[in-house]
Design a protein around this motif. Structure first.
Motif, PDB file in Angstrom:
ATOM      1  N   GLU A 101      -1.086 -15.968  20.742  1.00 46.17           N
ATOM      2  CA  GLU A 101       0.227 -16.045  20.107  1.00 46.17           C
ATOM      3  C   GLU A 101       0.835 -17.438  20.268  1.00 46.17           C
ATOM      4  OE1 GLU A 101       2.739 -12.736  20.853  1.00 46.17           O
ATOM      5  OE2 GLU A 101       4.521 -13.773  20.071  1.00 46.17           O
ATOM      6  N   LEU A 102       0.677 -18.010  21.454  1.00 49.62           N
ATOM      7  CA  LEU A 102       1.229 -19.352  21.675  1.00 49.62           C
ATOM      8  C   LEU A 102       0.558 -20.392  20.778  1.00 49.62           C
ATOM      9  CD1 LEU A 102       1.509 -19.246  25.554  1.00 49.62           C
ATOM     10  CD2 LEU A 102       3.409 -19.642  23.972  1.00 49.62           C
ATOM     11  N   GLU A 103      -0.709 -20.187  20.545  1.00 46.78           N
ATOM     12  CA  GLU A 103      -1.457 -21.153  19.746  1.00 46.78           C
ATOM     13  C   GLU A 103      -0.825 -21.341  18.373  1.00 46.78           C
ATOM     14  OE1 GLU A 103      -5.615 -20.275  19.415  1.00 46.78           O
ATOM     15  OE2 GLU A 103      -6.070 -22.265  18.581  1.00 46.78           O
ATOM     16  N   SER A 136       2.234 -21.402  17.578  1.00 49.77           N
ATOM     17  CA  SER A 136       3.430 -22.238  17.508  1.00 49.77           C
ATOM     18  C   SER A 136       3.226 -23.621  18.145  1.00 49.77           C
ATOM     19  CB  SER A 136       4.594 -21.524  18.201  1.00 49.77           C
ATOM     20  OG  SER A 136       4.232 -21.241  19.529  1.00 49.77           O
ATOM     21  N   LEU A 137       1.978 -23.935  18.469  1.00 50.36           N
ATOM     22  CA  LEU A 137       1.731 -25.234  19.120  1.00 50.36           C
ATOM     23  C   LEU A 137       0.795 -26.083  18.277  1.00 50.36           C
ATOM     24  CD1 LEU A 137       1.064 -23.718  22.612  1.00 50.36           C
ATOM     25  CD2 LEU A 137       2.831 -25.414  22.174  1.00 50.36           C
ATOM     26  N   PHE A 170      -3.119 -25.585  27.196  1.00 48.96           N
ATOM     27  CA  PHE A 170      -3.153 -24.123  27.319  1.00 48.96           C
ATOM     28  C   PHE A 170      -4.531 -23.541  27.498  1.00 48.96           C
ATOM     29  CE2 PHE A 170       1.232 -22.841  26.584  1.00 48.96           C
ATOM     30  CZ  PHE A 170       1.776 -24.052  26.223  1.00 48.96           C
ATOM     31  N   PHE A 178       6.910 -26.239  28.773  1.00 50.19           N
ATOM     32  CA  PHE A 178       6.446 -25.041  28.086  1.00 50.19           C
ATOM     33  C   PHE A 178       6.912 -23.743  28.727  1.00 50.19           C
ATOM     34  CE2 PHE A 178       2.883 -28.141  27.251  1.00 50.19           C
ATOM     35  CZ  PHE A 178       3.217 -28.354  25.920  1.00 50.19           C
ATOM     36  N   GLN A 202       8.774 -21.122  26.622  1.00 50.92           N
ATOM     37  CA  GLN A 202       7.922 -20.619  25.553  1.00 50.92           C
ATOM     38  C   GLN A 202       6.896 -19.598  26.091  1.00 50.92           C
ATOM     39  OE1 GLN A 202       6.687 -24.221  23.727  1.00 50.92           O
ATOM     40  NE2 GLN A 202       5.800 -23.207  21.950  1.00 50.92           N
ATOM     41  N   VAL A 203       6.273 -19.951  27.210  1.00 41.86           N
ATOM     42  CA  VAL A 203       5.265 -19.074  27.787  1.00 41.86           C
ATOM     43  C   VAL A 203       5.921 -17.770  28.252  1.00 41.86           C
ATOM     44  CG1 VAL A 203       3.582 -18.812  29.647  1.00 41.86           C
ATOM     45  CG2 VAL A 203       3.842 -21.021  28.530  1.00 41.86           C
ATOM     46  N   VAL A 250       6.730 -15.216  25.455  1.00 35.94           N
ATOM     47  CA  VAL A 250       5.584 -14.476  24.937  1.00 35.94           C
ATOM     48  C   VAL A 250       5.019 -13.538  26.002  1.00 35.94           C
ATOM     49  CG1 VAL A 250       3.296 -14.699  23.934  1.00 35.94           C
ATOM     50  CG2 VAL A 250       5.067 -16.342  23.339  1.00 35.94           C
TER      51      VAL A 250
END
Ligand code: ADP
Ligand code: MG
Length: 458
Positions: free
Chosen positions: A15-17, A19-20, A29, A59, A62-63, A66
Motif C-alpha cells: 500500500e505504501l508503494e 504513494s511513494l 522501504f 515517513f 505515513q507508515v 497504513v
C-alpha cells in the motif's frame, strides 16, 4: 509479545508503494521488516542509521497510518537498525554503509598540504567545501551521503541524485564532494559540468564533428552533472548521457547528479534514463529551518569578518524564507551598506534594506485572488473549493488555499475559514498545519505551492 505475520507487513508495504516514488520505496522501504509487536509498539528493522532517521523524521506518520489499518492496536513504531552481526552481506553494491564519522578538521596534515587549486578543466570551484556548509535537518541526509561518497567514491550510492529548489545548496554540496575527492587523492580525475554544457558540447560534437566528446566524459573517475533538469526534452543528448552513464557505472566510477526535480518529475526523460537515475540514492534538500538560517548567517558574516548581533541575525532569518542564495544576498547587501557608511549593521539598517525587498510584493494581493489562482491551478471551480464537499481532489486544494491565505496575507484563522465558507476555524488551523508539514515532507505539495505562489506574484 506477538509475532506478526510477514504477510501483514507485505500488505503495508504494497500500500505504501502506491504513494511513494520508486526510488524512495526501493531505497528505504523495501529492505525493512516488521519483527514484533509489543504492548502497542511495533518494531521495524531497517538496514542502517540513515534509514532509521528517514523513517523517524519523514515517513513515520505515513507508515503509522497504513499500519493501523491492519493492526489497529499499534500506537507507536520503533525503528531499529539491523545489527551488522545479523545482516547478510549479500548485495554488496547496493549496500548502504553506516553513517560516516567525519569531523570537520579531522584530516591529516599531509592531506591538507595536497590541497590544490581547482583546475579550470575540472570545473571545480574551491570556494565550495564541506567545512563551510552548514548542516541542519533540511540537508543533513544529503550532506552525510556526500561525505560518504567523498571518502570512497564509486562504492556506495551510485548514482547519487541530489534534488531541491533553487538556491538551497545543491551545487555547493556536489562541488564539495568533488573538491574533497581531489583533496584526498590528487590524481583522481573529477569532472564537474552543468547538463547545459553537456548538451552544448554534444551538439557541437555532432554539428562540427568535434572529436573527443565521449572520451572526455568516459575517462573520469567521478562525473558530477549539475542542473540535470536541462536535459529534459533533449532525446539525443539523453541517449548519449545514457551510454556515458553505463560506461562509468559498469566500471564503478562515481556519478553525482544535481537537479531541481527528482528523476520522476523531470518531464520527457526517457524511461530507461529515468530508471538508471533511480538506481542509486535520491535525496532532497529543503529550505533550512529558522535556527539553521541563523547559523548560516552567522557563519557567512563571520567569514566576512563581521559579528552580527543576534537581533539582526534573527531579523534576516525570520524575513527571508525563500532560499539561501537570497539570504546570502540580503546579508551581503547589509554588510556592504554598513561598510560604506562606516556603521555597525543592526536591525534598523536591515529593516530599511529589507523594506525595499518587501515592496516588490503586490500590495493588491487579495484573498479572492489566492483562492482563484489555487482553484485555477487545480482546475477546479471556486465554488467547489468554497463548498462543503469532502472529495479528496477538492479537500487538498482547499487546504492549500488556506495555507496561502495564512502565509501570504497573514490572515487570522477565523477569517480564513470565513473566506472558504467554513464556520469552524479549527478546520483552518488544521489545514494550515497539515500543508506546512507536507511541504516539508512531500515534494509534490512543495511544487504545487511554489507554482501557485509564482502565479500570484507573476
Ligand atoms: P543550488 O545549486 O541549490 O541552486 P547553491 O549551491 O548555488 O544552490 O547555493 C546558493 C548559495 O547558498 C551558495 O552561495 C552556497 O554556498 C550557499 N549555501 C547553500 N546552502 C548552504 C549551507 N547549508 N551552508 C552554507 N552555505 C550554503
Ligand atoms: Mg545550482
Amino acid at each position: 509479545m506477538e509475532k506478526p505475520s510477514t504477510a501483514v507487513w507485505k500488505l503495508v508495504l504494497d500500500e505504501l508503494e502506491l504513494s511513494l516514488s520508486h526510488a524512495n520505496f526501493t531505497t528505504w522501504f523495501k529492505p525493512t521488516k516488521l519483527t514484533s509487536i509489543d504492548d502497542g509498539t511495533a518494531t521495524v528493522v531497517v538496514p542502517n542509521i540513515f534509514a532509521k532517521r528517514q523513517f523517524e523524521v519523514k515517513f513515520n506518520d505515513q507508515v503509522m497510518q497504513v499500519l493501523q489499518k491492519h493492526l489497529s492496536n499499534v500506537t507507536s513504531i520503533y525503528y531499529v537498525v539491523e545489527s551488522s552481526a545479523t545482516s547478510r552481506r549479500s548485495s554488496v553494491s547496493r549496500e548502504i554503509p553506516a553513517e560516516p564519522q567525519l569531523q570537520p578538521g579531522s584530516q591529516s596534515a599531509s592531506q591538507t598540504q595536497s590541497r590544490r587549486p581547482a583546475t579550470s578543466t575540472s570545473g571545480l570551484n574551491p570556494k565550495y567545501s564541506f567545512e563551510n556548509f552548514i548542516v541542519g535537518s533540511s540537508n543533513d541526509l544529503a550532506y552525510s551521503a556526500c561525505q560518504a561518497i567523498a571518502v570512497e567514491p564509486g562504492t556506495k550510492y551510485n548514482p547519487l541524485f541530489i534534488y531541491g529548489g533553487v538556491g538551497l545548496g545543491k551545487t555547493h554540496l556536489i562541488q564539495a564532494v568533488g573538491n574533497k575527492i581531489v583533496e584526498n587523492n590528487p590524481s583522481s580525475r573529477v569532472l564537474y559540468i552543468s547538463s547545459e554544457t553537456f548538451v552544448k558540447e554534444f551538439l557541437d560534437h555532432i554539428r562540427f564533428k568535434k572529436t573527443g566528446f565521449g572520451d572526455k566524459y568516459r575517462n573520469v573517475d567521478t562525473l558530477i552533472i549539475d542542473d540535470m533538469q536541462f536535459i529534459a526534452g533533449k532525446e539525443k543528448t539523453q541517449e548519449e548521457f545514457f551510454h556515458t552513464f553505463n560506461t562509468l557505472h559498469q566500471t564503478n566510477k562515481q556519478i553525482i547528479i544535481g537537479s531541481d526535480k527528482p528523476p520522476r518529475s523531470i518531464p520527457t526523460l526517457t524511461e530507461r534514463l529515468r530508471s538508471r537515475l533511480e538506481w542509486g540514492m535520491a535525496i532532497d534538500i529543503q529550505m533550512p529551518d529558522f535556527e539553521t538560517r541563523c547559523a548560516i548567517l552567522e557563519a557567512k558574516a563571520s567569514a566576512s569578518g563581521v559579528e552580527l548581533d543576534r537581533a539582526t541575525t534573527e531579523f534576516l532569518a525570520e524575513n527571508i524564507k525563500t532560499n539561501i542564495r537570497e539570504l546570502e544576498g540580503a546579508l551581503n547587501q547589509l554588510l556592504a551598506y554598513a561598510e560604506m557608511r562606516g556603521i555597525t549593521p543592526d536591525v534598523s539598517t536591515a529593516e530599511g534594506l529589507l523594506g525595499d525587498v518587501r515592496k516588490h510584493r503586490p500590495a493588491h494581493l487579495s484573498p479572492r485572488q489566492i483562492i482563484d489562482k489555487t482553484a485555477k491551478h487545480f482546475q477546479l471551480d471556486v465554488k467547489d473549493i468554497c463548498s462543503a464537499r469532502r472529495d479528496k481532489y477538492i479537500v487538498v486544494p482547499r487546504q492549500i488555499a488556506m495555507y496561502l491565505l495564512r502565509s501570504e496575507l497573514h490572515m487570522s484563522f477565523p477569517r480564513i475559514a470565513n473566506e472558504l465558507g467554513r464556520k469552524d476555524h479549527t478546520t483552518a488551523i488544521h489545514s494550515v498545519e497539515k500543508i506546512e508539514k507536507s511541504i516539508k515532507l512531500d515534494y509534490t505539495t512543495r511544487e504545487q505551492v511554489a507554482t501557485i505562489r509564482e502565479m500570484l506574484y507573476a
